[in-house]
Design an enzyme around this catalytic site. Structure first.
Site, PDB file in Angstrom:
ATOM      1  N   HIS A  11     117.644  84.496   4.460  1.00 10.39           N
ATOM      2  CA  HIS A  11     117.494  83.678   5.753  1.00 10.39           C
ATOM      3  C   HIS A  11     117.845  84.410   6.818  1.00 10.39           C
ATOM      4  CE1 HIS A  11     121.996  84.441   6.698  1.00 10.39           C
ATOM      5  NE2 HIS A  11     122.135  84.582   5.234  1.00 10.39           N
ATOM      6  N   GLU A  84     124.772  81.997  -1.885  1.00 11.84           N
ATOM      7  CA  GLU A  84     125.430  83.394  -1.661  1.00 11.84           C
ATOM      8  C   GLU A  84     126.463  83.690  -2.877  1.00 11.84           C
ATOM      9  OE1 GLU A  84     125.068  86.375  -1.733  1.00 11.84           O
ATOM     10  OE2 GLU A  84     125.179  87.278   0.652  1.00 11.84           O
TER      11      GLU A  84
END
Length: 214
Positions: A11, A84
């Site tokens: 990201h 994550e």
């Protein structure tokens, strides 16, 4: 030969990235202005690729990083398995000297082979790998999706890449990453093997001006 091309990105930048604050899976932060610029630059560079599907984590910073493609009408799916790693009780807190030592010791334990060791209240690399495997299996079960885009996170990417290439987790840190970097991977259905074509590529960001910090 039937193949799948995988474009795997981390990201774009968030304010917490810039501040050095650990986000993990428990902090659903947004892209900052620079992260939005990175996402736009990546879209401009790769909008010509005929993506069949987009896969993201459940966290909004990954979806914002591929918004340009989603707005084109390309179907996308989000999976918690791509989130994550959970860094536990220290997520979202301002960094301090104690945290620096804590994370250093944790990563050193992983480099020493203790992959069951988890952050306090968080996850271990093995737990991350175990939740990623069903997502990988889902993606590979769809050979009609010839070109796919996956948006996820730094440590989770490192775990994923070792899994794809059937490497021990001790090789996690061989895979460097930066915000909105690209790994391009090919999968052959004939050999059932992954091949790394491009790693940690940020050439699509070269046109951006470096943001000023004060």
């Amino acid at each position: 030969m039937k193949r799948k091309s995988i474009y795997l990105i981390r990201h774009g930048e968030t304010d917490l990235n810039r501040q050095g604050v650990v986000q993990g899976s428990g902090v659903d932060s947004m892209l900052n202005e620079w992260g939005e610029a990175q996402a736009a630059a990546f879209f401009n560079a790769y909008q010509h690729v005929p993506f069949d599907k987009i896969y993201t984590s459940n966290l909004q910073r990954t979806q914002q990083s591929v918004r340009g493609f989603i707005n084109q009408g390309i179907p996308f799916e989000k999976y918690e398995g791509l989130n994550e790693i959970s860094w536990g009780t220290r997520e979202g807190k301002e960094p301090n000297t104690g945290d620096t030592s804590y994370y250093r010791d944790l990563v050193l334990a992983w480099k020493g082979g203790d992959f069951n060791r988890a952050a306090d209240g968080g996850e271990s690399p093995i737990q991350v790998r175990d939740r990623q495997i069903p997502v990988i299996e889902t993606i590979l079960s769809r050979p009609h999706e010839r070109n796919i885009l996956i948006a996820m996170h730094g440590r989770a990417m490192r775990v994923l890449l070792t899994t794809l290439f059937k490497q021990p987790l001790i090789h996690m840190d061989d895979y460097e990453h930066s915000n909105l970097c690209l790994y391009r991977i090919n999968y052959s259905y004939d050999t059932q093997r992954f091949e790394l074509e491009v790693k940690n590529d940020t050439t699509h960001l070269l046109s951006l001006e470096i943001p000023q910090t004060f």
